[in-house]
Design a protein around this motif. Structure first.
Motif, short mmCIF file in Angstrom:
data_model
loop_
_atom_site.label_atom_id
_atom_site.label_comp_id
_atom_site.label_asym_id
_atom_site.label_seq_id
_atom_site.Cartn_x
_atom_site.Cartn_y
_atom_site.Cartn_z
N GLU A 29 84.54 50.93 138.36
CA GLU A 29 85.99 51.02 138.33
C GLU A 29 86.45 51.76 139.58
OE1 GLU A 29 87.85 53.39 135.30
OE2 GLU A 29 86.15 54.72 135.17
N ALA A 42 94.24 47.98 140.92
CA ALA A 42 93.23 47.97 139.85
C ALA A 42 93.57 49.04 138.81
CB ALA A 42 91.84 48.24 140.43
N GLU A 46 88.47 48.52 135.30
CA GLU A 46 88.33 47.19 135.90
C GLU A 46 87.25 47.23 136.98
OE1 GLU A 46 92.10 44.51 136.16
OE2 GLU A 46 92.65 46.49 136.92
N VAL A 48 85.30 46.28 140.25
CA VAL A 48 85.74 45.68 141.51
C VAL A 48 84.58 45.60 142.49
CG1 VAL A 48 88.13 46.47 141.22
CG2 VAL A 48 86.51 47.89 142.49
N HIS A 71 88.59 41.84 142.29
CA HIS A 71 87.90 41.86 141.00
C HIS A 71 86.49 41.28 141.17
CE1 HIS A 71 91.97 41.96 138.97
NE2 HIS A 71 91.31 42.91 138.37
N CYS A 75 89.95 36.06 138.64
CA CYS A 75 91.15 36.43 137.88
C CYS A 75 92.19 35.32 138.06
CB CYS A 75 91.68 37.78 138.35
SG CYS A 75 92.25 37.80 140.07
#
Length: 148
Positions: A29, A42, A46, A48, A71, A75
């Motif tokens: 994250e 973000a 989430e 990444v 991401h 997405c």
């Protein structure tokens, strides 16, 4: 104006390389990271990827390489391609105009309240094919804008 997030082929390639070398870092994250896949920040939790990217507009001596976040999984992309992304309106931005040949053709630093107007003014020049929007503090590429 038309807003362009990173192209799917760039994102697919970076995601395939995620975690395999020092140029494609995985992060469980990174809240607040500016995501170039969907043009928002973000949120907590989430995952990444942070990777190196060279935007297509600058070529030859004007080619630039810098870090970008996206991401780790595909997405839905940006909510709209017609409006300056809200998540990127909070700070001054460097606007760099490029010709179709990839040469810099002007630029400036614009304050949040006039970003869209300044981009429009740059695109009013027929020699300008694309405007890159960058972080004024770090120089990182955020997204590109072309005429409709």
């Amino acid at each position: 104006m038309r807003i362009h997030a990173l192209p799917n082929d760039v994102l697919d390639r970076a995601r395939a390389l995620a975690g395999t070398d020092e140029h494609h870092e995985l992060h469980d994250e990174s809240p607040g990271a500016p995501l170039r896949c969907c043009l928002r920040k973000a949120g907590p939790g989430e995952p990444v990827i942070l990777f190196r990217h060279t935007p297509a507009a600058g070529r030859g001596p004007y080619e630039e390489l810098g870090p970008v976040f996206a991401h780790t999984e595909p997405c839905d992309g940006p909510a709209t391609a017609a409006e300056f992304p809200e998540a990127f309106r909070h700070a001054p931005r460097t606007l760099r105009a490029y010709t179709a040949a990839g040469r810099i053709h002007g630029g400036e630093v614009a304050e949040p309240d006039v970003l869209a107007d300044r981009v429009t003014a740059l695109l009013d020049d027929p020699a300008v094919a694309e405007v890159q929007v960058r972080s004024a503090s770090h120089g990182c590429f955020l997204f590109a804008i072309t005429r409709d």
